[in-house]
Write a protein that holds these residues in place. Sequence first.
Motif, PDB file in Angstrom:
ATOM      1  N   SER A 112      61.722   4.838 -22.564  1.00  0.00           N
ATOM      2  CA  SER A 112      60.503   5.566 -22.917  1.00  0.00           C
ATOM      3  C   SER A 112      60.553   6.066 -24.358  1.00  0.00           C
ATOM      4  N   SER A 115      59.771   3.301 -26.737  1.00  0.00           N
ATOM      5  CA  SER A 115      58.462   2.672 -26.570  1.00  0.00           C
ATOM      6  C   SER A 115      57.607   2.789 -27.821  1.00  0.00           C
ATOM      7  N   SER A 168      59.245  -1.688 -12.392  1.00  0.00           N
ATOM      8  CA  SER A 168      57.924  -1.329 -12.910  1.00  0.00           C
ATOM      9  C   SER A 168      57.453   0.004 -12.355  1.00  0.00           C
ATOM     10  N   MET A 169      57.532   0.122 -11.037  1.00  0.00           N
ATOM     11  CA  MET A 169      56.972   1.329 -10.424  1.00  0.00           C
ATOM     12  C   MET A 169      57.810   2.559 -10.738  1.00  0.00           C
ATOM     13  N   ALA A 171      59.534   2.968 -13.545  1.00  0.00           N
ATOM     14  CA  ALA A 171      59.246   3.307 -14.932  1.00  0.00           C
ATOM     15  C   ALA A 171      57.883   3.989 -15.042  1.00  0.00           C
ATOM     16  N   TYR A 172      56.907   3.461 -14.361  1.00  0.00           N
ATOM     17  CA  TYR A 172      55.557   4.030 -14.407  1.00  0.00           C
ATOM     18  C   TYR A 172      55.572   5.485 -13.954  1.00  0.00           C
ATOM     19  N   PHE A 175      57.748   7.659 -16.398  1.00  0.00           N
ATOM     20  CA  PHE A 175      57.280   7.680 -17.759  1.00  0.00           C
ATOM     21  C   PHE A 175      55.885   8.281 -17.871  1.00  0.00           C
ATOM     22  N   PHE A 176      54.927   7.677 -17.204  1.00  0.00           N
ATOM     23  CA  PHE A 176      53.548   8.114 -17.377  1.00  0.00           C
ATOM     24  C   PHE A 176      53.196   9.305 -16.507  1.00  0.00           C
ATOM     25  N   MET A 177      53.888   9.442 -15.376  1.00  0.00           N
ATOM     26  CA  MET A 177      53.564  10.554 -14.493  1.00  0.00           C
ATOM     27  C   MET A 177      54.568  11.685 -14.617  1.00  0.00           C
ATOM     28  N   GLN A 178      55.674  11.421 -15.305  1.00  0.00           N
ATOM     29  CA  GLN A 178      56.694  12.446 -15.518  1.00  0.00           C
ATOM     30  C   GLN A 178      57.132  13.073 -14.203  1.00  0.00           C
ATOM     31  N   GLN A 179      57.277  12.229 -13.197  1.00  0.00           N
ATOM     32  CA  GLN A 179      57.751  12.720 -11.912  1.00  0.00           C
ATOM     33  C   GLN A 179      59.089  12.074 -11.602  1.00  0.00           C
TER      34      GLN A 179
ATOM     35  N   ILE B 118      53.516  12.568 -24.282  1.00  0.00           N
ATOM     36  CA  ILE B 118      53.685  13.076 -22.927  1.00  0.00           C
ATOM     37  C   ILE B 118      54.867  14.010 -22.812  1.00  0.00           C
ATOM     38  N   VAL B 125      50.596  15.369 -19.882  1.00  0.00           N
ATOM     39  CA  VAL B 125      50.817  14.622 -18.644  1.00  0.00           C
ATOM     40  C   VAL B 125      49.623  14.779 -17.718  1.00  0.00           C
ATOM     41  N   ILE B 129      47.265  11.812 -16.405  1.00  0.00           N
ATOM     42  CA  ILE B 129      47.200  11.517 -14.971  1.00  0.00           C
ATOM     43  C   ILE B 129      45.764  11.619 -14.476  1.00  0.00           C
ATOM     44  N   SER B 168      51.082  -0.105 -11.995  1.00  0.00           N
ATOM     45  CA  SER B 168      52.444   0.032 -12.510  1.00  0.00           C
ATOM     46  C   SER B 168      52.927  -1.250 -13.160  1.00  0.00           C
ATOM     47  N   TYR B 172      53.750  -1.877 -17.056  1.00  0.00           N
ATOM     48  CA  TYR B 172      55.120  -2.245 -17.430  1.00  0.00           C
ATOM     49  C   TYR B 172      55.125  -3.502 -18.284  1.00  0.00           C
ATOM     50  N   PHE B 175      53.225  -2.870 -21.650  1.00  0.00           N
ATOM     51  CA  PHE B 175      53.794  -1.828 -22.482  1.00  0.00           C
ATOM     52  C   PHE B 175      55.213  -2.167 -22.913  1.00  0.00           C
ATOM     53  N   PHE B 176      56.089  -2.358 -21.959  1.00  0.00           N
ATOM     54  CA  PHE B 176      57.494  -2.542 -22.309  1.00  0.00           C
ATOM     55  C   PHE B 176      57.821  -3.976 -22.676  1.00  0.00           C
TER      56      PHE B 176
END
Lengths: 206, 206
Positions: A112, A115, A168-169, A171-172, A175-179, B118, B125, B129, B168, B172, B175-176
């Motif tokens: 990330s 990126s 993929s999932m 990372a998503y 990265f994007f959801m910060q969870q 983010i 975030v 989201i 996702s 991925y 992006f990556f």
Amino acid sequence: MTSTPTAGKAGRRRDPEKGAQILQATLDVLAETDYADVTIELVAARAGAGRHAIYRRWEGKDELILAAIACTDSADLGPDGLPDTGTLRSDFLALLDPNWMGGSERRLRILSSVSAMITRTPGAVDAVIKAIVDPSTAAYRFLIQRAVDRGEYAPPHNLDALAQVIPSMAAYRAFFMQQVVDEEFMLSIIDGVVLAALREPSAANR
Amino acid sequence: MTSTPTAGKAGRRRDPEKGAQILQATLDVLAETDYADVTIELVAARAGAGRHAIYRRWEGKDELILAAIACTDSADLGPDGLPDTGTLRSDFLALLDPNWMGGSERRLRILSSVSAMITRTPGAVDAVIKAIVDPSTAAYRFLIQRAVDRGEYAPPHNLDALAQVIPSMAAYRAFFMQQVVDEEFMLSIIDGVVLAALREPSAANR
DNA sequence: CTAATACGGCACTACTCAGTGCCGCAATCG
DNA sequence: CGATTGCGGCACTGAGTAGTGCCGTATTAG
């Protein structure tokens, strides 16, 4: 880059340790902060080095980071480092062990941070794909293929696509959801997507 | 932010168009370059405005970008904007139409540009989201659920996980891996993962 | 020994860019 | 009309940082 003085004659020899320490420090900083916040000063301080020790070895900031990415440790994703528990599902669960999750989390954070560099620096994409993306996909492809080979599942319609689901999932989400990519989330992907997309082998395949 | 002078008395009124133009310009620039390359100067020039027109409306760069993200157009992902072709697979294929792909690509590029923000800016975030991640997931969840409701597939083991597969994996890849999310790739996910994970309904469910 | 190179630390330059102040003009209210 | 505010354009400040030069010291070859 200036050549090592080994070929020439006089002068203090370049410390081989320093180069490795600098690359490690670069990866550490990348794993902690964003690309934009990775300053040469910070890397040098972390490595216990001066800026010159960096510029003597690499052209500039981008070359340093590219070199650091290239030496990301992905040995745990090789066939010999992966778990072999007998069933695909428990292989996946074994990857949740801190032993593997530590490496995965670190790779995710580096991914990330880098990126921002991907769209800007030529060669960054290839370095990231080679050092992080491909090894991850290859690991999952290997686990799935092995399960298929042992007759646990029928050959999937598209192995490559399936092998990319978890990277993929994860990372998503990270990265994007910060969870957090925790066990609950991983189980929802494993059972809800990957294993659901695999079929029991037909009698003819056994 | 200073209040609009409508409540007061004298003075030229703030152009409501300008605000919208600035936000649109911000999204355009975000879709084209990286977060670090989004300069206020560039946004102002693109909007045909001066920097003051921006600072008069938002506290600073981060607030501007957050506001821009929040007004990302995701109307095409609402239930009324989604295709309804009769089968889930052709619904997915309909999303490959330039009509929808345009919006998806734009959202993906904005998503990747904002990613650097983010980890740094509080609230980023949530904005991402709410404006991008959730609408995408909701759209796929809606399509799958509708297919289940009409008896095309049995209720999946984990609908939420399935609904996140396509967003996702597309993110991925784009992006990556910096590779195009084209029809071939989408088909490999649709057929190799999502539809493979869905089961025909049992007789009892019909 | 001397010469050459590596090293850490410091100071310095050059550059980008966020944010502000000022100018002249336009619009709107009383 | 005058006062007030929005607007674009310009110049300016200040912060952060990549990259370089210099200094004293350490290491190595001849």
